[in-house]
Write a protein that holds these residues in place. Structure first.
Motif, PDB file in Angstrom:
ATOM      1  N   GLY A 125      -4.629  11.376  -7.817  1.00 41.45           N
ATOM      2  CA  GLY A 125      -3.877  11.434  -9.061  1.00 41.45           C
ATOM      3  C   GLY A 125      -2.381  11.512  -8.808  1.00 41.45           C
ATOM      4  N   ASN A 126      -1.627  11.753  -9.843  1.00 39.78           N
ATOM      5  CA  ASN A 126      -0.168  11.845  -9.854  1.00 39.78           C
ATOM      6  C   ASN A 126       0.475  10.495  -9.572  1.00 39.78           C
ATOM      7  OD1 ASN A 126       1.815  13.546 -10.750  1.00 39.78           O
ATOM      8  ND2 ASN A 126       2.493  14.054  -8.703  1.00 39.78           N
ATOM      9  N   VAL A 127       0.650  10.087  -8.314  1.00 40.47           N
ATOM     10  CA  VAL A 127       1.200   8.758  -8.019  1.00 40.47           C
ATOM     11  C   VAL A 127       0.475   8.130  -6.827  1.00 40.47           C
ATOM     12  CG1 VAL A 127       3.527   9.188  -8.912  1.00 40.47           C
ATOM     13  CG2 VAL A 127       3.047   9.655  -6.521  1.00 40.47           C
ATOM     14  N   PHE A 128       0.349   6.812  -6.848  1.00 33.90           N
ATOM     15  CA  PHE A 128      -0.089   6.088  -5.652  1.00 33.90           C
ATOM     16  C   PHE A 128       0.952   6.335  -4.579  1.00 33.90           C
ATOM     17  CE2 PHE A 128      -2.521   3.545  -8.645  1.00 33.90           C
ATOM     18  CZ  PHE A 128      -3.654   3.216  -7.922  1.00 33.90           C
ATOM     19  N   GLU A 129       0.569   6.250  -3.339  1.00 34.10           N
ATOM     20  CA  GLU A 129       1.506   6.484  -2.240  1.00 34.10           C
ATOM     21  C   GLU A 129       1.742   5.201  -1.460  1.00 34.10           C
ATOM     22  OE1 GLU A 129      -0.092   9.667   0.053  1.00 34.10           O
ATOM     23  OE2 GLU A 129       0.098  11.075  -1.594  1.00 34.10           O
ATOM     24  N   TRP A 130       3.039   4.862  -1.292  1.00 32.02           N
ATOM     25  CA  TRP A 130       3.396   3.741  -0.425  1.00 32.02           C
ATOM     26  C   TRP A 130       2.975   4.080   0.988  1.00 32.02           C
ATOM     27  CZ3 TRP A 130       4.667  -0.854  -1.999  1.00 32.02           C
ATOM     28  CH2 TRP A 130       5.382  -1.040  -3.172  1.00 32.02           C
ATOM     29  N   CYS A 131       2.455   3.100   1.715  1.00 33.69           N
ATOM     30  CA  CYS A 131       2.124   3.260   3.127  1.00 33.69           C
ATOM     31  C   CYS A 131       2.958   2.279   3.934  1.00 33.69           C
ATOM     32  CB  CYS A 131       0.642   2.977   3.366  1.00 33.69           C
ATOM     33  SG  CYS A 131      -0.450   4.140   2.533  1.00 33.69           S
TER      34      CYS A 131
ATOM     35  N   ARG B 240       2.599  -4.623   0.810  1.00 32.01           N
ATOM     36  CA  ARG B 240       2.372  -3.325   1.460  1.00 32.01           C
ATOM     37  C   ARG B 240       1.178  -2.638   0.808  1.00 32.01           C
ATOM     38  NH1 ARG B 240       5.049  -2.129   6.262  1.00 32.01           N
ATOM     39  NH2 ARG B 240       7.188  -2.819   6.110  1.00 32.01           N
ATOM     40  N   VAL B 241       0.620  -1.680   1.520  1.00 32.61           N
ATOM     41  CA  VAL B 241      -0.510  -0.899   1.029  1.00 32.61           C
ATOM     42  C   VAL B 241      -0.009   0.274   0.206  1.00 32.61           C
ATOM     43  CG1 VAL B 241      -2.415   0.613   1.735  1.00 32.61           C
ATOM     44  CG2 VAL B 241      -1.987  -1.522   2.970  1.00 32.61           C
ATOM     45  N   THR B 242      -0.648   0.516  -0.927  1.00 29.46           N
ATOM     46  CA  THR B 242      -0.517   1.789  -1.631  1.00 29.46           C
ATOM     47  C   THR B 242      -1.914   2.410  -1.624  1.00 29.46           C
ATOM     48  OG1 THR B 242      -0.918   0.828  -3.823  1.00 29.46           O
ATOM     49  CG2 THR B 242       1.373   1.014  -3.108  1.00 29.46           C
ATOM     50  N   ARG B 243      -1.964   3.735  -1.595  1.00 25.04           N
ATOM     51  CA  ARG B 243      -3.251   4.445  -1.539  1.00 25.04           C
ATOM     52  C   ARG B 243      -3.360   5.479  -2.644  1.00 25.04           C
ATOM     53  NH1 ARG B 243      -6.841   3.908   2.390  1.00 25.04           N
ATOM     54  NH2 ARG B 243      -6.216   2.839   4.274  1.00 25.04           N
ATOM     55  N   GLY B 244      -4.595   5.778  -2.996  1.00 26.61           N
ATOM     56  CA  GLY B 244      -4.872   6.858  -3.929  1.00 26.61           C
ATOM     57  C   GLY B 244      -5.044   6.384  -5.358  1.00 26.61           C
ATOM     58  N   SER B 245      -4.387   7.081  -6.262  1.00 28.76           N
ATOM     59  CA  SER B 245      -4.442   6.775  -7.691  1.00 28.76           C
ATOM     60  C   SER B 245      -3.242   7.447  -8.347  1.00 28.76           C
ATOM     61  CB  SER B 245      -5.749   7.279  -8.293  1.00 28.76           C
ATOM     62  OG  SER B 245      -5.857   8.677  -8.126  1.00 28.76           O
TER      63      SER B 245
ATOM     64  N   VAL C 216       4.047   4.869  -8.626  1.00 28.51           N
ATOM     65  CA  VAL C 216       3.952   4.741  -7.166  1.00 28.51           C
ATOM     66  C   VAL C 216       5.060   5.579  -6.543  1.00 28.51           C
ATOM     67  CG1 VAL C 216       3.994   3.172  -5.190  1.00 28.51           C
ATOM     68  CG2 VAL C 216       2.991   2.412  -7.348  1.00 28.51           C
ATOM     69  N   GLY C 217       4.724   6.385  -5.560  1.00 31.98           N
ATOM     70  CA  GLY C 217       5.699   7.234  -4.875  1.00 31.98           C
ATOM     71  C   GLY C 217       5.473   7.194  -3.377  1.00 31.98           C
ATOM     72  N   PHE C 218       5.853   8.230  -2.684  1.00 23.23           N
ATOM     73  CA  PHE C 218       5.649   8.283  -1.244  1.00 23.23           C
ATOM     74  C   PHE C 218       5.415   9.721  -0.820  1.00 23.23           C
ATOM     75  CE2 PHE C 218      10.133   8.811  -1.954  1.00 23.23           C
ATOM     76  CZ  PHE C 218      10.506   9.803  -1.059  1.00 23.23           C
TER      77      PHE C 218
END
Length: 121
Positions: free
Chosen positions: A49-55, A81-86, A112-114
Motif C-alpha cells: 500500500g501507500n506508494v509503489f516503489e521505484w526499483c 524500470r520496475v516498480t514494486r508493491g501497490s 509511485v515513490g522510492f
C-alpha cells in the motif's frame, strides 16, 4: 479479504495499510506519511500500500524465466524500470509485495515513490 504475500493472512483494514477500498477510507486521501502503520516482522514499514516503489532494475517481462535463482539484479538495460508493491490507489486484492509493474523512467506519478535502503554491516 485474503491478501497474497502480506503479513495480514486473511484480513486487512485501514489500520494496517493505506489502500483504496469500499470498506471505509483511512484518514489520508492519497499518500500517508512514512511509518504511519506498524512495521512488519522484519522491521520494515509500508511494504504494502501507500506508494509503489521505484526499483533500479530495468523491466523485462520474461526476465525471471532466465535469471539467477537467488538475488536476481534485473537486465542490464531497457526502456522501462520496475516498480514494486501497490499504492493508495489500488484495492486490497491487488496489494502484493511481489507485484512488478513497468513504468517509464520519466513518469511522474503521485502513487509511485522510492525507498532508501542500505546493507547492514
Amino acid at each position: 479479504m485474503c491478501i497474497r504475500d502480506s503479513p495480514w493472512a486473511d484480513e486487512i483494514s485501514h489500520d494496517d495499510a493505506n489502500y483504496d477500498g469500499t470498506s471505509g477510507k483511512d484518514k489520508w486521501s492519497k499518500c500517508a506519511p512514512v511509518g504511519s502503520f506498524e512495521a512488519n516482522g522484519y522491521g520494515l514499514y509500508d511494504m504494502a500500500g501507500n506508494v509503489f516503489e521505484w526499483c533500479s532494475d530495468w523491466y523485462d517481462a520474461s526476465y525471471y524465466a532466465k535469471s539467477p535463482e537467488y538475488n536476481p539484479t534485473g537486465p542490464i538495460s531497457g526502456t522501462m524500470r520496475v516498480t514494486r508493491g501497490s499504492s493508495w490507489s489500488y484495492p486490497p486484492n491487488r496489494m502484493q509485495v511481489s507485484r512488478r509493474i513497468e513504468k517509464h523512467p520519466t513518469s511522474m506519478l503521485d502513487y509511485v515513490g522510492f525507498r532508501c535502503a542500505k546493507t547492514e554491516p
